[in-house]
Design an enzyme around this catalytic site. Structure first.
Site: not given
Length: 271
Positions: A2, A114
Site C-alpha cells: 500500500c 495499485e
C-alpha cells in the site's frame, strides 16, 4: 503493498462509524485523494487520555504521520521506507513487534491505488527496448462503498535534540499492515482488466471488517500468538477495482477527479 490511498471521509463521519469518544477539531484533515508516504493521516486508536485521572482506554481519532519510526531509532529518516508491515512477520520484526503487541490502530480510507504494468509495455521490456514501463493505476475499494479499514500500527518517537515543550519533540507515526492479495474473483471487475486483486499486485492492505475492529484496537490484548489470529484475511468477494487516470501517479495531483472510473485503461497501458 500500500503506497498510495484516498481518504475523503469527514472526521464527523469517522466519529460515528467507529464510535469515537475523543477527537480534536484542530486535528481534522482535509479530504485527500492522493495520500502518499510521510503525509499526515487520520487513525483510530484506543488509548488512555493524557493527564487524565481515568486510565481506561478511550477510542480516539488522531492525526499521525504515515511512515513508522521505531521508538529506538536514532533519527526519523527511515520512516518513509516503513509505510507497510507484512502480516506474516509483523510479530517478530524488531521495528514492528512492540507496536504490534501494544499499539495497534485502524487507518480509514476510501480505498487504495495499485499499479499494473500493461502487456504492451512488458513486451517492450522483454524485447530489450529501453523504454520505461508505463503502468495503469487501479483504484481498489469495498464493493458496497463502506469505509476501507486498514489494519495499522503506531509508534512514538522522541527527538532528543529538541526541548520537551517543542511542538516537534514527539513524533507519532504509523504503518499499514499488508497481506497476500486475494486470488478469488473480484466482486466487481473491469471488463478489460484484472479479475482478481492478485492480478494487480501480489500484496494488499489487510482490511478489517467491522466485527474485528474492537478486538484489533483492544489494548488489553498483548499476547503475540493471540493477536496473530486477527491477521487473517477478510472474507473474499468484498472488493472491486477499476482503472483510473495516470494523473494519480504524481503526488502533485490531488482531487476527486482521481477517483473517476475510466471505461477502459488509458492508451498504452492495456492490462
Amino acid at each position: 503493498m500500500c503506497g498510495r490511498y484516498a481518504a475523503s471521509r469527514r472526521p464527523e463521519d469517522l466519529v460515528e462509524t467507529f464510535d469515537i469518544e475523543k477527537w480534536e477539531p484542530e486535528e481534522a484533515l482535509a479530504p485527500d485523494y492522493n495520500v502518499a508516504p510521510t503525509k499526515q493521516v487520520h487513525a483510530i486508536l484506543d488509548r488512555p487520555l493524557k493527564d487524565a485521572d481515568d486510565k481506561r482506554p478511550v477510542r480516539q481519532l488522531r492525526r499521525l504521520t504515515w511512515g513508522l519510526v521505531p521508538s529506538w531509532a536514532k533519527s526519523p529518516e527511515g520512516g518513509a521506507r516503513m509505510i507497510n508491515a507484512r502480516a506474516e512477520t509483523v510479530h517478530e520484526k524488531p521495528s514492528y513487534r512492540r507496536a504490534f503487541a501494544a499499539r495497534r490502530c485502524i487507518v480509514p480510507a476510501d480505498g487504495y491505488y495499485e499499479w499494473v504494468t500493461g502487456t504492451q509495455e512488458r513486451d517492450l521490456e522483454v524485447e530489450g527496448r529501453k523504454k520505461r514501463p508505463r503502468k495503469q493505476p487501479y483504484f481498489v475499494l469495498p464493493a458496497d462503498g463502506s469505509v476501507f479499514a486498514m489494519a495499522g500500527l503506531y509508534e512514538f518517537w522522541r527527538d532528543r535534540t529538541l526541548p520537551d515543550d517543542h511542538p516537534r519533540a514527539w513524533w507519532v507515526t504509523c504503518s499499514v499492515i499488508t497481506t497476500e492479495a486475494e486470488t478469488t474473483p473480484l466482486a466487481m471487475a473491469p471488463a478489460d482488466g484484472p479479475g482478481s486483486l492478485a492480478e494487480i499486485h501480489p500484496r494488499m492492505p489487510l482490511m478489517l471488517t467491522p466485527d474485528r475492529w474492537d478486538a484489533w484496537l483492544d489494548s488489553a490484548r498483548t499476547d503475540p500468538d493471540d493477536l496473530r489470529s486477527l491477521l487473517q484475511a477478510p472474507p473474499t468477494g468484498l472488493m472491486r477495482a477499476y482503472p483510473v487516470s495516470t494523473a494519480v501517479s504524481s503526488v502533485r495531483n490531488n482531487g476527486p477527479e482521481l477517483l473517476k472510473e475510466l471505461e477502459a485503461p488509458e492508451e498504452g497501458t492495456l492490462f
